[in-house]
Design a protein around this motif. Sequence first.
Motif, PDB file in Angstrom:
ATOM      1  N   MET A 182       0.852  -1.188   0.000  1.00  0.00           N
ATOM      2  CA  MET A 182       0.000   0.000   0.000  1.00  0.00           C
ATOM      3  C   MET A 182       0.890   1.241   0.000  1.00  0.00           C
ATOM      4  O   MET A 182       1.885   1.307   0.698  1.00  0.00           O
ATOM      5  N   ARG A 183       0.514   2.217  -0.794  1.00  0.00           N
ATOM      6  CA  ARG A 183       1.317   3.438  -0.859  1.00  0.00           C
ATOM      7  C   ARG A 183       0.959   4.393   0.274  1.00  0.00           C
ATOM      8  O   ARG A 183      -0.139   4.334   0.830  1.00  0.00           O
ATOM      9  N   PHE A 184       1.879   5.266   0.589  1.00  0.00           N
ATOM     10  CA  PHE A 184       1.685   6.265   1.634  1.00  0.00           C
ATOM     11  C   PHE A 184       0.861   7.415   1.068  1.00  0.00           C
ATOM     12  O   PHE A 184       1.200   7.988   0.035  1.00  0.00           O
ATOM     13  N   ILE A 185      -0.250   7.754   1.730  1.00  0.00           N
ATOM     14  CA  ILE A 185      -1.136   8.847   1.308  1.00  0.00           C
ATOM     15  C   ILE A 185      -1.120   9.924   2.381  1.00  0.00           C
ATOM     16  O   ILE A 185      -1.329   9.642   3.567  1.00  0.00           O
ATOM     17  N   ASN A 186      -0.874  11.172   1.969  1.00  0.00           N
ATOM     18  CA  ASN A 186      -0.943  12.281   2.916  1.00  0.00           C
ATOM     19  C   ASN A 186      -1.652  13.507   2.331  1.00  0.00           C
ATOM     20  O   ASN A 186      -1.624  14.578   2.919  1.00  0.00           O
ATOM     21  N   LEU A 187      -2.277  13.327   1.156  1.00  0.00           N
ATOM     22  CA  LEU A 187      -2.910  14.458   0.488  1.00  0.00           C
ATOM     23  C   LEU A 187      -4.140  13.995  -0.277  1.00  0.00           C
ATOM     24  O   LEU A 187      -4.096  12.991  -0.990  1.00  0.00           O
ATOM     25  N   ILE A 188      -5.231  14.719  -0.108  1.00  0.00           N
ATOM     26  CA  ILE A 188      -6.460  14.488  -0.864  1.00  0.00           C
ATOM     27  C   ILE A 188      -6.696  15.753  -1.685  1.00  0.00           C
ATOM     28  O   ILE A 188      -6.835  16.840  -1.123  1.00  0.00           O
ATOM     29  N   VAL A 189      -6.672  15.595  -3.006  1.00  0.00           N
ATOM     30  CA  VAL A 189      -6.756  16.745  -3.905  1.00  0.00           C
ATOM     31  C   VAL A 189      -8.113  16.748  -4.602  1.00  0.00           C
ATOM     32  O   VAL A 189      -8.492  15.762  -5.236  1.00  0.00           O
ATOM     33  N   VAL A 190      -8.824  17.873  -4.484  1.00  0.00           N
ATOM     34  CA  VAL A 190     -10.149  18.022  -5.091  1.00  0.00           C
ATOM     35  C   VAL A 190     -10.023  18.814  -6.386  1.00  0.00           C
ATOM     36  O   VAL A 190      -9.332  19.835  -6.440  1.00  0.00           O
ATOM     37  N   HIS A 191     -10.693  18.308  -7.419  1.00  0.00           N
ATOM     38  CA  HIS A 191     -10.685  18.910  -8.749  1.00  0.00           C
ATOM     39  C   HIS A 191     -12.124  19.098  -9.226  1.00  0.00           C
ATOM     40  O   HIS A 191     -13.045  18.474  -8.708  1.00  0.00           O
ATOM     41  N   CYS A 192     -12.282  19.891 -10.266  1.00  0.00           N
ATOM     42  CA  CYS A 192     -13.534  19.917 -11.021  1.00  0.00           C
ATOM     43  C   CYS A 192     -13.202  19.450 -12.439  1.00  0.00           C
ATOM     44  O   CYS A 192     -12.049  19.517 -12.860  1.00  0.00           O
ATOM     45  N   SER A 193     -14.211  18.984 -13.159  1.00  0.00           N
ATOM     46  CA  SER A 193     -13.959  18.509 -14.518  1.00  0.00           C
ATOM     47  C   SER A 193     -13.813  19.666 -15.510  1.00  0.00           C
ATOM     48  O   SER A 193     -13.480  19.440 -16.671  1.00  0.00           O
ATOM     49  N   ALA A 194     -14.065  20.897 -15.056  1.00  0.00           N
ATOM     50  CA  ALA A 194     -13.993  22.090 -15.906  1.00  0.00           C
ATOM     51  C   ALA A 194     -14.930  21.948 -17.101  1.00  0.00           C
ATOM     52  O   ALA A 194     -14.566  22.253 -18.237  1.00  0.00           O
TER      53      ALA A 194
END
Length: 157
Positions: free
Chosen positions: A1-13
């Motif tokens: 399992m990879r280390f996760i420390n960031l959740i990034v929110v996007h829009c589809s534009a």
Amino acid sequence: MRFINLIVVHCSATRCDRSYTEHDLTTDHLCRGFSGAGYHYYIRKNGDIKSLRPVESPGAHARGYNANSIGICYEGGLDEHGRAADTRTPFQKHSLRVLVMLLLRDYPGSCVCGHRDLSPDLNHNGEVEPEEWIKECPCFDAATILQEVPPPNPAYL
């Protein structure tokens, strides 16, 4: 399992008055040379959360940050005239809030940010300000998702 420390929110534009399915998104990313959709999750206007990429696999959504992040994209981000805007429906707000809460349980201590917040700090003052954003995505302050007043339960609208 990879280390996760960031959740990034996007829009589809994409414009809020048009449909943009997870299939459309995946097709567009394939045409750009990706191996599939770059985001791990996609939230449709009706609040449906679509899983597009296994969390165990790095995304292709935020150059320089993919190795340790999870990418969430919501359908929309442009108003009917094609201008950047927070076009999230009550369903999307609810689903995004719940998804972020669940991800933070699985990856405690992770930061939540918008794609725009990963722009370079051009004036080196330690803060990425609106005039430094490469793009406006996701058109709202993603770091405050859990501080927003929860939207009304969509089931009762």
